[in-house]
Motif scaffolding. Structure first.
Motif, PDB file in Angstrom:
ATOM      1  N   SER A   9       2.037   3.843  -7.105  1.00 15.35           N
ATOM      2  CA  SER A   9       2.371   4.592  -8.239  1.00 15.35           C
ATOM      3  C   SER A   9       2.936   3.739  -9.135  1.00 15.35           C
ATOM      4  CB  SER A   9       3.065   5.673  -7.923  1.00 15.35           C
ATOM      5  OG  SER A   9       2.586   6.648  -7.173  1.00 15.35           O
ATOM      6  N   LEU A  10       3.920   3.149  -8.954  1.00 13.74           N
ATOM      7  CA  LEU A  10       4.493   2.053  -9.919  1.00 13.74           C
ATOM      8  C   LEU A  10       3.705   1.236 -10.896  1.00 13.74           C
ATOM      9  CD1 LEU A  10       7.362   1.336 -11.077  1.00 13.74           C
ATOM     10  CD2 LEU A  10       7.845  -0.070  -9.305  1.00 13.74           C
ATOM     11  N   SER A  11       2.924   0.483  -9.837  1.00 12.19           N
ATOM     12  CA  SER A  11       1.846  -0.377 -10.335  1.00 12.19           C
ATOM     13  C   SER A  11       0.838   0.281 -11.422  1.00 12.19           C
ATOM     14  CB  SER A  11       1.184  -1.123  -9.266  1.00 12.19           C
ATOM     15  OG  SER A  11       0.383  -0.550  -8.533  1.00 12.19           O
ATOM     16  N   THR A  12       0.418   1.237 -10.862  1.00 10.50           N
ATOM     17  CA  THR A  12      -0.516   2.257 -11.568  1.00 10.50           C
ATOM     18  C   THR A  12      -0.180   2.603 -13.081  1.00 10.50           C
ATOM     19  OG1 THR A  12      -1.516   2.984  -9.916  1.00 10.50           O
ATOM     20  CG2 THR A  12      -2.171   4.196 -11.901  1.00 10.50           C
ATOM     21  N   ALA A  13       1.287   3.085 -13.084  1.00 10.11           N
ATOM     22  CA  ALA A  13       1.896   3.067 -14.343  1.00 10.11           C
ATOM     23  C   ALA A  13       2.228   2.188 -15.302  1.00 10.11           C
ATOM     24  CB  ALA A  13       3.255   4.199 -14.092  1.00 10.11           C
ATOM     25  N   ALA A  14       2.527   1.067 -14.372  1.00  9.56           N
ATOM     26  CA  ALA A  14       2.968  -0.290 -15.340  1.00  9.56           C
ATOM     27  C   ALA A  14       1.773  -0.864 -15.958  1.00  9.56           C
ATOM     28  CB  ALA A  14       3.577  -1.223 -14.573  1.00  9.56           C
ATOM     29  N   VAL A  15       0.700  -0.991 -15.221  1.00  7.96           N
ATOM     30  CA  VAL A  15      -0.569  -1.405 -15.458  1.00  7.96           C
ATOM     31  C   VAL A  15      -1.227  -0.769 -16.685  1.00  7.96           C
ATOM     32  CG1 VAL A  15      -2.983  -2.450 -14.982  1.00  7.96           C
ATOM     33  CG2 VAL A  15      -0.982  -3.166 -13.698  1.00  7.96           C
ATOM     34  N   PRO A  41       0.781  -1.389  -0.061  1.00 10.30           N
ATOM     35  CA  PRO A  41       0.030   0.101   0.237  1.00 10.30           C
ATOM     36  C   PRO A  41       0.942   1.358   0.103  1.00 10.30           C
ATOM     37  CG  PRO A  41       0.000  -0.850   2.112  1.00 10.30           C
ATOM     38  CD  PRO A  41       0.623  -2.014   1.313  1.00 10.30           C
ATOM     39  N   ASP A  42       2.176   1.261   0.068  1.00 14.13           N
ATOM     40  CA  ASP A  42       2.816   2.305   0.023  1.00 14.13           C
ATOM     41  C   ASP A  42       2.590   3.197  -1.222  1.00 14.13           C
ATOM     42  OD1 ASP A  42       5.947   1.822  -1.635  1.00 14.13           O
ATOM     43  OD2 ASP A  42       4.722   0.038  -0.497  1.00 14.13           O
ATOM     44  N   ASN A  43       2.983   4.710  -1.230  1.00 17.44           N
ATOM     45  CA  ASN A  43       2.614   5.304  -2.311  1.00 17.44           C
ATOM     46  C   ASN A  43       3.529   5.062  -3.637  1.00 17.44           C
ATOM     47  OD1 ASN A  43       0.754   6.802  -1.204  1.00 17.44           O
ATOM     48  ND2 ASN A  43       2.055   8.344  -0.318  1.00 17.44           N
ATOM     49  N   ALA A  44       4.749   5.089  -3.228  1.00 17.43           N
ATOM     50  CA  ALA A  44       5.804   4.782  -4.360  1.00 17.43           C
ATOM     51  C   ALA A  44       5.601   3.141  -5.092  1.00 17.43           C
ATOM     52  CB  ALA A  44       7.219   4.300  -3.805  1.00 17.43           C
TER      53      ALA A  44
END
Length: 121
Positions: free
Chosen positions: A56-62, A50-53
């Motif tokens: 954000s990384l998973s949102t950008a990747a997906v 649940p950490d922001n980093a």
């Protein structure tokens, strides 16, 4: 906050016990690299701390995945969620582990480049 080691270990073991193939991906990869790895291995589920980093990384990747390939993103459970009902574990909520052959894939590990290691049972 990133997932703690006990929760991570239980999640890893639970994924494999449920009969799914484990594919841990390092958050040091770029979003494009993560998207490539997800598509290349056919991974349809992604557990993200649940950490922001990492969120954000998973949102950008997906978000960068195209070609009618979908990945369902799940938040990793926290320790309290996993172990809050220890008194109900023996009430028949678990299912038997699927039958496996020695050559069935249990986990995929990736290093830099195109190197993959397959871990069999």
């Amino acid at each position: 906050m990133p997932i703690d080691s006990i929760t991570y270990t239980c999640l890893v073991i639970g994924i494999m016990r449920a009969g799914y193939i484990l594919f841990p991906i390092s958050p040091r990869n770029s979003p494009v690299a993560i998207a490539h790895l997800l598509v290349r291995t056919g991974s349809n589920h992604l557990f993200v701390s649940p950490d922001n980093a990492n969120q954000s990384l998973s949102t950008a990747a997906v978000g960068s995945i195209k070609d009618n390939f979908s990945v369902k993103v799940h938040d990793t459970p926290d320790f309290e969620t996993l172990f809050s009902s220890m008194d109900t574990l023996n009430e028949g909520h678990s299912r038997p582990a699927p039958k496996r052959r020695p050559d069935d894939i249990a986990a995929i590990y990736h290093s830099s480049g195109e190197s993959y290691w397959l871990l069999s049972w």
